[in-house]
Design a protein around this motif. Sequence first.
Motif, PDB file in Angstrom:
ATOM      1  N   ASN A 173       0.835  -1.217   0.000  1.00 23.22           N
ATOM      2  CA  ASN A 173       0.000   0.000   0.000  1.00 23.22           C
ATOM      3  C   ASN A 173       0.857   1.248   0.000  1.00 23.22           C
ATOM      4  O   ASN A 173       0.584   2.203  -0.725  1.00 23.22           O
ATOM      5  N   GLN A 174       1.896   1.232   0.836  1.00 17.84           N
ATOM      6  CA  GLN A 174       2.752   2.418   0.876  1.00 17.84           C
ATOM      7  C   GLN A 174       3.543   2.571  -0.432  1.00 17.84           C
ATOM      8  O   GLN A 174       3.766   3.681  -0.907  1.00 17.84           O
TER       9      GLN A 174
ATOM     10  N   ARG B  13      -3.476   5.054 -15.154  1.00 22.30           N
ATOM     11  CA  ARG B  13      -2.722   5.554 -14.004  1.00 22.30           C
ATOM     12  C   ARG B  13      -3.602   6.449 -13.130  1.00 22.30           C
ATOM     13  O   ARG B  13      -3.540   6.391 -11.902  1.00 22.30           O
ATOM     14  N   LEU B  14      -4.423   7.278 -13.777  1.00 22.61           N
ATOM     15  CA  LEU B  14      -5.324   8.135 -12.994  1.00 22.61           C
ATOM     16  C   LEU B  14      -6.370   7.284 -12.273  1.00 22.61           C
ATOM     17  O   LEU B  14      -6.721   7.554 -11.122  1.00 22.61           O
ATOM     18  N   LEU B  15      -6.841   6.256 -12.941  1.00 21.36           N
ATOM     19  CA  LEU B  15      -7.816   5.358 -12.293  1.00 21.36           C
ATOM     20  C   LEU B  15      -7.185   4.734 -11.051  1.00 21.36           C
ATOM     21  O   LEU B  15      -7.803   4.628  -9.997  1.00 21.36           O
TER      22      LEU B  15
ATOM     23  N   VAL C 144      -6.202   4.431  -5.085  1.00 23.39           N
ATOM     24  CA  VAL C 144      -5.310   4.500  -3.919  1.00 23.39           C
ATOM     25  C   VAL C 144      -5.820   5.561  -2.944  1.00 23.39           C
ATOM     26  O   VAL C 144      -5.863   5.342  -1.726  1.00 23.39           O
ATOM     27  N   ALA C 145      -6.268   6.708  -3.476  1.00 23.66           N
ATOM     28  CA  ALA C 145      -6.788   7.772  -2.600  1.00 23.66           C
ATOM     29  C   ALA C 145      -8.091   7.300  -1.934  1.00 23.66           C
ATOM     30  O   ALA C 145      -8.316   7.544  -0.741  1.00 23.66           O
TER      31      ALA C 145
ATOM     32  N   GLU D 111      -9.546  17.325   0.360  1.00 21.16           N
ATOM     33  CA  GLU D 111      -8.923  16.239   1.126  1.00 21.16           C
ATOM     34  C   GLU D 111      -7.872  15.525   0.277  1.00 21.16           C
ATOM     35  O   GLU D 111      -6.811  15.143   0.768  1.00 21.16           O
ATOM     36  N   ALA D 112      -8.208  15.354  -0.994  1.00 24.23           N
ATOM     37  CA  ALA D 112      -7.253  14.677  -1.892  1.00 24.23           C
ATOM     38  C   ALA D 112      -5.970  15.497  -2.008  1.00 24.23           C
ATOM     39  O   ALA D 112      -4.864  14.943  -1.995  1.00 24.23           O
TER      40      ALA D 112
END
Length: 479
Positions: free
Chosen positions: A80-81, A150-152, A157-158, A173-174
């Motif tokens: 995840n990180q 990549r944007l998806l 991830v966000a 928040e993002a």
Amino acid sequence: MKEAKSVFVSLAALLISLALAPGTPPAAVAYTPFSDAEPVLDALAEVLPPGLRAKSHPELESMWPSWVKSRDAEIRERLNQGDEDTIINLLLFGTSFTQEPRLTAAQLKKLSPDPNQVVEGEPGTQVRALIQSRVQDLIIGMDSPGNNERLLFARKVAERAGIKFSDANGKEEAAHYLYEKYLRVLREQSSYQQLLAAAHSLGDPTEEFAERSKIYKDRGLSLDTSLPPDFALEVALTTMRDRGLLSASSVRRVGIIGPGLDFTDKQEGYDFYRTQTVQPFAVMDSLVRLGLVKPEKLEVDSFDLSSRVLEHVERARRAALQGRPYTIQLPRDPLRGWKPELVAYWKRFGDQIGSSVPPVAVPPSLHGIESRAVSVRPTFVKRMRALDVNIVLQREEVPEKAKFDLLVATNVLVYYDTFEQSLALTNIQSMLRPGGFLLTNNLLLELPSLKMRSGDYVPVEYSSRPADGDRILWYRRLP
Ligand SMILES: C[S@@+](CC[C@H](N)C(=O)[O-])C[C@H]1O[C@@H](n2cnc3c(N)ncnc32)[C@H](O)[C@@H]1O
């Protein structure tokens, strides 16, 4: 934990599909048995993780199965990180979502992890303004990702971190989230620089290499991959052939541990083509070029714990079974000053397993970047399998006559400490045939109880920049 669960689910799917694939034997993956871990636990008693320290043998033996499972989940959690780090690379270097210039290496070097500190020799506000604009553009992209993979992924991830783009303050928040992660990445980079300097100050090249070889032991697991280590592998394989360690057609079964996924790497970070994996194809290409395999006999397994990598490889294999080739984009920045040998490798890459095709157009904002592309023939692509294996704690259980001739692990074991590297070496040993080789760019401890012995290494320079190169070592499995 979510990631770990989904990995197990996808493992089941993979195994089903593997069982169905014509001519491919089903694969079995198992945790490291206590009997194999025991000598490592004995030898490294002083440096064991807290949960295993100062325990008697019977205690260790009874807790081993549950410890292995929970440690496996913890290691997978590190993905995840790594995903967040990748999104920060996209933020700094991506060109698919913004007109703003990419951060330059010089700007990055000078950036301070302290947001209030002025950037050395340049008004900090200028770079901060650039990053803020990139953050805004990335958020617009994440809000409406279209089919930009990549944007998806960045959005996913966000969202995993609890951000809801549909909420009124979701974008704010993002932005906060991205900025925080960006500062974390900067802080980590500066701490790695300090660790590298401390390793260098040891004044002993072997000690320095040993320290460098586990420098990311606390870092998120990232999937980055790039071409230069594959060049270094070809140099090592050539040396081994020339020294008679590998003879003509002596390699048949090959395993790539951690093939990676080229999404937006931390050095160049291109995002103008679809994500791709490169190393399994690079190794096939080199082995064929050097005459070390009979192409029609070659089998290449990829071992990874990332469901993204595994699914990617599996998708490519399925497509190949339907006759579709796999295309690899090979961008190159002439200003990186690659050595002529690396440039020559870039030019010949893929000629043994495919043919050159027109590359995806390089966007105008990346002026100066050259690119080529290779279409890999389905007959090679379908020789790959993907297996969900955490090499620290798991192995593919292979019958004696199907053991591997060659395993490759570059930029993988560097994410683990000496204890975990030694467990990984135990698993690697169990998968190699006697006389088989592991190729890696990390210096590993040679425990006398293991049957893995280092042979030699080749140093390979990528450019004349300081520390821009690798050492590829080979470890041989004793009979
Ligand atoms: C930084 S990438 C390196 C990619 C490629 N080998 C290269 O050198 O360019 C690390 C890869 O190793 C995988 N990996 C990390 N830890 C692993 C483990 N314990 N077992 C299997 N794969 C692992 C990651 O998921 C990723 O695919």
